[in-house]
Design a protein around this motif. Sequence first.
Motif, PDB file in Angstrom:
ATOM      1  N   PRO A  80     -16.904   3.936  64.190  1.00 30.22           N
ATOM      2  CA  PRO A  80     -17.365   5.123  63.462  1.00 30.22           C
ATOM      3  C   PRO A  80     -16.331   5.703  62.509  1.00 30.22           C
ATOM      4  O   PRO A  80     -16.694   6.176  61.424  1.00 30.22           O
ATOM      5  N   ILE A  81     -15.048   5.686  62.871  1.00 32.98           N
ATOM      6  CA  ILE A  81     -14.032   6.283  61.996  1.00 32.98           C
ATOM      7  C   ILE A  81     -13.880   5.470  60.729  1.00 32.98           C
ATOM      8  O   ILE A  81     -13.960   5.986  59.604  1.00 32.98           O
ATOM      9  N   ILE A  86     -15.022   4.295  54.957  1.00 34.28           N
ATOM     10  CA  ILE A  86     -15.500   3.328  53.972  1.00 34.28           C
ATOM     11  C   ILE A  86     -16.772   3.839  53.304  1.00 34.28           C
ATOM     12  O   ILE A  86     -16.973   3.679  52.097  1.00 34.28           O
ATOM     13  N   GLY A  87     -17.638   4.476  54.095  1.00 31.75           N
ATOM     14  CA  GLY A  87     -18.873   5.026  53.552  1.00 31.75           C
ATOM     15  C   GLY A  87     -18.617   6.066  52.477  1.00 31.75           C
ATOM     16  O   GLY A  87     -19.306   6.101  51.453  1.00 31.75           O
ATOM     17  N   VAL A 268     -26.526   6.609  65.491  1.00 29.96           N
ATOM     18  CA  VAL A 268     -25.118   6.393  65.828  1.00 29.96           C
ATOM     19  C   VAL A 268     -24.669   4.968  65.506  1.00 29.96           C
ATOM     20  O   VAL A 268     -23.547   4.591  65.814  1.00 29.96           O
ATOM     21  N   PHE A 269     -25.535   4.167  64.873  1.00 28.48           N
ATOM     22  CA  PHE A 269     -25.142   2.812  64.489  1.00 28.48           C
ATOM     23  C   PHE A 269     -24.203   2.865  63.287  1.00 28.48           C
ATOM     24  O   PHE A 269     -24.384   3.669  62.376  1.00 28.48           O
ATOM     25  N   ASN A 270     -23.231   1.965  63.275  1.00 28.78           N
ATOM     26  CA  ASN A 270     -22.230   1.928  62.206  1.00 28.78           C
ATOM     27  C   ASN A 270     -22.353   0.724  61.282  1.00 28.78           C
ATOM     28  O   ASN A 270     -21.692   0.689  60.249  1.00 28.78           O
ATOM     29  N   THR A 292     -23.318   7.656  55.348  1.00 24.68           N
ATOM     30  CA  THR A 292     -21.916   7.890  55.694  1.00 24.68           C
ATOM     31  C   THR A 292     -21.510   7.062  56.906  1.00 24.68           C
ATOM     32  O   THR A 292     -20.548   6.281  56.857  1.00 24.68           O
ATOM     33  N   TYR A 293     -22.215   7.206  58.018  1.00 22.60           N
ATOM     34  CA  TYR A 293     -21.806   6.561  59.259  1.00 22.60           C
ATOM     35  C   TYR A 293     -21.891   5.044  59.193  1.00 22.60           C
ATOM     36  O   TYR A 293     -21.164   4.341  59.903  1.00 22.60           O
TER      37      TYR A 293
END
Length: 408
Positions: A80-81, A86-87, A268-270, A292-293
């Motif tokens: 996620p971070i 990157i997003g 919550v998928f990245n 974003t995520y």
Amino acid sequence: MKITDAKVFVGGPGKPYVTLKIMTDQGIYGLGDATLKSRETVTATYLENYLIPNLIGKDPRNTEDIWQFFYRGAYNRGGPIAMAAIGGIDMALWDIKAKLADLPLYQLFGGKSREGALVYGHATGSDLEDLMDSIAYYVDEGYKAVRVQCGIPGMPTASYGVSEKKGDFKNFITDFSGIHPKVEIWDTDRYMRYMPDALARIRERFGPDLKILHDVHHRLLPREAAEFAKAVEPVNLFWLEDPTPAEDQNALKLMRQHSTVPIAIGEVFNSIWDCNKLIENELIDFIRVAVTYAGGITHVKRIVDLAGLHHVRTGFHGAPSHSPLCMAAHAHLNAWAPNFGIQEYLVLGTSECDALFPSAHRMQNGMVYVSDAPGLGVDFDEKEAARYSYKPGSHPVVRLEDGTLWNY
């Protein structure tokens, strides 16, 4: 054309957004949202210390190569971070690219598939009567789709997305302030006994045309989720969201065997690798990733295209943690995506937020209409940004009545 500088701003009116501004030698700048809810400064530090130094001097038009550089070039990939950082970069680069072309972003994807995009609001009530009033409020505001969350009789605390205060149902947003998380108490048996009938009464009250959505928020075990989905089939839900934690993707097979209720998962998928099997095996009906995520526009377009091959529609996450920049990226993707489904929409629009992120995008009668301004169509006022500082917050945690930590 080269990138000359990039700045990170953390803060916002009641929401600590992480805003990235990328500058170029031609005077054109791009904006991106890198907010990772309740971990905002971690993403900001990752950008400032590791990613931005590797951006300087690159051609911002090479969005694909830059995305691959930051994703594939990292020894420890994803998470996620990294993906939120990157997003934010990828979003800002697409903003630059569309501004160079003097076109709204959706034109770079292939143009519009629709004029307006259907959105849903969040109706909530401390009890069913309160919820009915909340739904009526959204219907009167012109919404054609509403997510419904209700207090459960006998539950020691308010359940997910529900205010404990009666009458607090207009644009209610859970309070995430403070570094120490609030604790919600959950009782599956009470929920399973109460909620199917409550949903049936909502359908009876508001008729067949209103699109009704409901979020379980990962609280049920696979067998319980299958039982619940089967019980609510007569309600004709638009979707049942996050019925069980998605880490066990086989759980969705059990639900498919027992119910035809549409399933929405993915906020919550990245990455595409979090959801490709769910999509390819057609175990979900809506994919809930956020730009974003999930690593930016470059990567989310891949997810949308894969989903379209398997009858899966979009339902992008639209919580208040996404700034107007991320919501604008969603609006452009929604205008284009041939497999568009619906967009979560929580009213961001305070005068302070509008001043910080001026934009001509608009929501009217339950539909979002994207601006034809070049790029994302959202600007950022640095003088306004100076008014805000970072304030830490945390998601609530969930425990069972015996104290066992449960799924939030």
